[in-house]
Design a protein around this motif. Structure first.
Motif, PDB file in Angstrom:
ATOM      1  N   GLU A  56     -33.811  -9.672 -31.451  1.00  0.00           N
ATOM      2  CA  GLU A  56     -32.639  -9.029 -30.860  1.00  0.00           C
ATOM      3  C   GLU A  56     -32.942  -7.588 -30.450  1.00  0.00           C
ATOM      4  N   GLU A  57     -33.707  -6.892 -31.282  1.00  0.00           N
ATOM      5  CA  GLU A  57     -34.085  -5.524 -30.953  1.00  0.00           C
ATOM      6  C   GLU A  57     -35.026  -5.492 -29.751  1.00  0.00           C
ATOM      7  N   ALA A  58     -35.947  -6.473 -29.671  1.00  0.00           N
ATOM      8  CA  ALA A  58     -36.854  -6.538 -28.529  1.00  0.00           C
ATOM      9  C   ALA A  58     -36.089  -6.811 -27.245  1.00  0.00           C
TER      10      ALA A  58
ATOM     11  N   ALA B  23     -34.380  -3.791 -26.041  1.00  0.00           N
ATOM     12  CA  ALA B  23     -35.324  -2.816 -25.487  1.00  0.00           C
ATOM     13  C   ALA B  23     -35.911  -3.265 -24.154  1.00  0.00           C
ATOM     14  N   GLY B  24     -35.436  -4.379 -23.622  1.00  0.00           N
ATOM     15  CA  GLY B  24     -35.922  -4.827 -22.321  1.00  0.00           C
ATOM     16  C   GLY B  24     -36.703  -6.110 -22.333  1.00  0.00           C
ATOM     17  N   GLY B  25     -36.877  -6.715 -23.480  1.00  0.00           N
ATOM     18  CA  GLY B  25     -37.582  -7.986 -23.558  1.00  0.00           C
ATOM     19  C   GLY B  25     -39.087  -7.820 -23.589  1.00  0.00           C
ATOM     20  N   TRP B  26     -39.793  -8.883 -23.225  1.00  0.00           N
ATOM     21  CA  TRP B  26     -41.254  -8.905 -23.293  1.00  0.00           C
ATOM     22  C   TRP B  26     -41.924  -8.627 -21.953  1.00  0.00           C
ATOM     23  N   GLY B  27     -41.132  -8.365 -20.938  1.00  0.00           N
ATOM     24  CA  GLY B  27     -41.725  -8.040 -19.653  1.00  0.00           C
ATOM     25  C   GLY B  27     -41.989  -9.258 -18.797  1.00  0.00           C
ATOM     26  N   ASP B  28     -42.671  -9.024 -17.666  1.00  0.00           N
ATOM     27  CA  ASP B  28     -42.933 -10.083 -16.704  1.00  0.00           C
ATOM     28  C   ASP B  28     -43.909 -11.113 -17.266  1.00  0.00           C
TER      29      ASP B  28
ATOM     30  N   GLY C  26     -46.021  -7.170 -29.970  1.00  0.00           N
ATOM     31  CA  GLY C  26     -46.528  -6.599 -31.205  1.00  0.00           C
ATOM     32  C   GLY C  26     -47.954  -6.953 -31.538  1.00  0.00           C
ATOM     33  N   TYR C  27     -48.699  -7.501 -30.581  1.00  0.00           N
ATOM     34  CA  TYR C  27     -50.086  -7.899 -30.845  1.00  0.00           C
ATOM     35  C   TYR C  27     -51.104  -6.848 -30.421  1.00  0.00           C
ATOM     36  N   LEU C  28     -50.673  -5.855 -29.691  1.00  0.00           N
ATOM     37  CA  LEU C  28     -51.614  -4.888 -29.130  1.00  0.00           C
ATOM     38  C   LEU C  28     -50.966  -3.515 -29.150  1.00  0.00           C
ATOM     39  N   ARG C  29     -51.765  -2.504 -29.483  1.00  0.00           N
ATOM     40  CA  ARG C  29     -51.224  -1.142 -29.458  1.00  0.00           C
ATOM     41  C   ARG C  29     -51.113  -0.676 -28.016  1.00  0.00           C
TER      42      ARG C  29
ATOM     43  N   ARG D  45     -56.735 -13.621 -29.781  1.00  0.00           N
ATOM     44  CA  ARG D  45     -57.140 -14.514 -30.874  1.00  0.00           C
ATOM     45  C   ARG D  45     -56.053 -14.550 -31.963  1.00  0.00           C
ATOM     46  N   ALA D  46     -55.482 -13.402 -32.302  1.00  0.00           N
ATOM     47  CA  ALA D  46     -54.405 -13.371 -33.297  1.00  0.00           C
ATOM     48  C   ALA D  46     -53.192 -14.148 -32.791  1.00  0.00           C
ATOM     49  N   PHE D  47     -52.863 -13.981 -31.514  1.00  0.00           N
ATOM     50  CA  PHE D  47     -51.749 -14.726 -30.924  1.00  0.00           C
ATOM     51  C   PHE D  47     -52.013 -16.235 -31.010  1.00  0.00           C
ATOM     52  N   GLN D  48     -53.223 -16.644 -30.707  1.00  0.00           N
ATOM     53  CA  GLN D  48     -53.560 -18.071 -30.742  1.00  0.00           C
ATOM     54  C   GLN D  48     -53.407 -18.646 -32.143  1.00  0.00           C
ATOM     55  N   ILE D  49     -53.846 -17.897 -33.145  1.00  0.00           N
ATOM     56  CA  ILE D  49     -53.707 -18.369 -34.524  1.00  0.00           C
ATOM     57  C   ILE D  49     -52.236 -18.563 -34.866  1.00  0.00           C
TER      58      ILE D  49
END
Length: 523
Positions: free
Chosen positions: A180-182, A185-190, A217-220, A236-240
């Motif tokens: 909900e907070e994401a 803030a505009g969602g995850w983008g295109d 939240g997977y990348l700075r 790789r973290a996303f895939q796991i």
């Protein structure tokens, strides 16, 4: 619209009130008795208290405030707010002027409370009405016990006690809030364009992938426009977390998961919360969870995973989908015989038998084994085939070396298999309905460990004898076949999977029909 009982029913209700109350029948009591008659539990509750109110009058403010406080948080739990509607309740209390109006509102409040109590503690839906493969036993509570307990204790503590207390439920609530907070803030983008990306690539698609991974939240945050080592690690973290082969390359399957809309993930969370409410009961200290959506099995001891393995579950056809239910594992069978189910016998093997095949199977008649050379299989069809088929123990037995039994009406169990290649797939829905285990011997050792000092040696001695043998579990183990496409690990890793049987889509449709709203639908 409130249905009113006949005069005869109302007279009977008032006649069953304590004798001293009969001369004091007020419009309020008359309205309470009239409205309560629609449900026996509610009627019994009010009769026992001489139709005295619990929601209005002196001392009721604390109880009313506790319920309204809970209703204000109904959206947080993914509940259908319109069923209870706190704003309408407040308006109704302000508008109720006569004794009759207050009496009708009194009972309506009790009805709303019990509806909320059931929804939040054991689910909004009856899952058997949503999908015939969801045959879980809901932890429904007795309505009379519920409302009686609510009036006798701390109402705030009682309401909070209705909420599922499992860590899995709590973690899903946190993920719902995060999404909900994401979104705010505009969602995850295109979405990320293209069919695939790999380390070393650059360009607009890489920038889109970078931005989406940052928002997830997977990348700075960075301005890097190259698919570098940091992005590879993030992929790789996303895939796991999404059950994909963690090769660090954003292939078609990975990009498809990356591009799933935030609203769709929120839908999975809402379904996950409902599924946790269906499981709102104390589980056994040692139990097995088989997650059909993930195709993975876990042994849980005192809340901690002590063993896990990938599994193969039923194929996505109406007669093969593995059902969701709970039962108790009582024993295992080492060197099992495969008694071929009737459906497989006539639909799959009878055509093969007509061609002279399926030599690995033994044919049985009513009185025992039958010489297949004496049978003209062309004479028979699916409805009149009089024989059964069995496969004796051996290295090529369809059940492998061991099966794990929790006797149930669906004839579902866990078992070994000689077909090992399917365990390497990302999606493992290939069986006839039973659950094939990738690490069956290790599972057997793990389950036997509490009852023998040498589980490996004892199991191997029976296995090497080559004969079928039943081995009882001294401590029966709960088995729960669930379908969780969204969950959060104890370390905070959010996992999502697909919907291989389409069950989550049906559950979400039913939740929406019941009045549950996604945030996107509220704006």
């Amino acid at each position: 619209m409130i249905l009113r009982p006949t005069a005869a029913v109302l007279a009977l209700l008032l006649a069953t009130a304590p004798a001293f109350a009969k001369p004091l029948v007020t419009p309020f009591k008359q309205a309470v008795a009239q409205a309560a008659a629609e449900d026996e539990s509610i009627a019994a509750f009010y009769r026992a208290r001489d139709f005295a109110p619990i929601w209005m009058g002196e001392g009721a403010e604390h109880r009313r405030a506790a319920f309204l406080w809970a209703l204000d948080a109904a959206h947080d739990h993914g509940l259908p707010e319109g069923r209870y509607d706190a704003a309408t309740i407040r308006a109704e209390f302000a508008a109720a002027a006569t004794g009759s109006e207050r009496g009708l509102l009194e009972v309506e409040m009790t009805r709303r409370f019990l509806r909320y109590a059931q929804d939040v503690s054991s689910g909004v839906l009856d899952p058997r009405q949503v999908d015939r493969g969801i045959v879980v036993d809901l932890p429904r509570r007795d309505w009379l016990e519920q409302i009686t307990a609510f009036t006798e204790g701390d109402p705030y503590a009682f309401v909070q006690g209705l909420w599922p207390t499992s860590p899995a439920y709590t973690r899903l609530l946190r993920e719902k809030l995060r999404l909900e907070e994401a979104r705010a803030a505009g969602g995850w983008g295109d979405a990320v364009p293209g069919g695939g990306l790999e380390p070393g690539d650059q360009g607009e698609a890489v920038i889109a992938l970078r931005n989406r991974l940052i928002r997830m939240g997977y990348l700075r945050r960075s301005a890097v426009a190259v698919y570098d080592a940091e992005m590879e690690a993030a992929v790789r973290a996303f895939q796991i977390d999404h059950g994909l082969s963690p090769d660090g390359q954003a292939g078609a399957a990975t990009l498809a998961a990356v591009n799933v809309p935030l609203a769709d993930r929120m839908g999975q969370i809402l379904v996950g919360l409902e599924r946790q409410r269906w499981m709102n009961k104390e589980l056994e200290p040692r139990h097995i969870l088989v997650n059909l959506a993930e195709q993975h099995a876990y042994v849980v001891d005192d809340g901690k995973v002590t063993f896990d393995t990938v599994v193969v579950v039923g194929a996505d056809t109406p007669d093969r989908r593995t059902p969701e239910f709970s039962d108790t594992m009582t024993h295992m069978v080492i060197n099992p015989t495969w008694n071929v189910p009737r459906s497989i016998t006539v639909n799959e093997y009878l055509p093969v038998l007509r061609r002279g095949g399926a030599r690995h199977l033994q044919v049985y008649g009513r009185n025992g084994p039958v010489n297949r050379a004496l049978i003209d299989f062309s004479r028979y069809n699916a409805s009149n085939f009089p024989f059964s088929l069995k496969q004796p123990p051996g290295p090529k037995n369809a059940l492998g070396r061991v099966k794990f039994m929790f006797p149930n009406r669906y004839n579902i169990y866990l078992h070994d298999t000689p077909s090992r290649s399917l365990f390497a797939r990302d999606l493992r829905t290939f069986s006839h309905g039973c659950v094939r285990v990738a690490r069956p011997l290790e599972l057997a050792y793990h389950l036997l460990a509490p009852q023998t000092a040498d589980p490996v040696g004892d199991f191997s001695a029976v296995l090497n004898a080559g004969r079928e043998r039943r081995v009882n579990l001294e401590q029966p183990i709960g088995v729960h076949l669930v379908y969780w496409s969204a969950w959060v690990t104890p370390t905070g890793r959010v996992n999502y999977r697909g919907d291989p049987y389409g069950r989550d889509a049906r559950v979400l449709d039913a939740l929406r029909a019941a009045g549950v709203e996604l945030d996107a639908e509220r704006s």
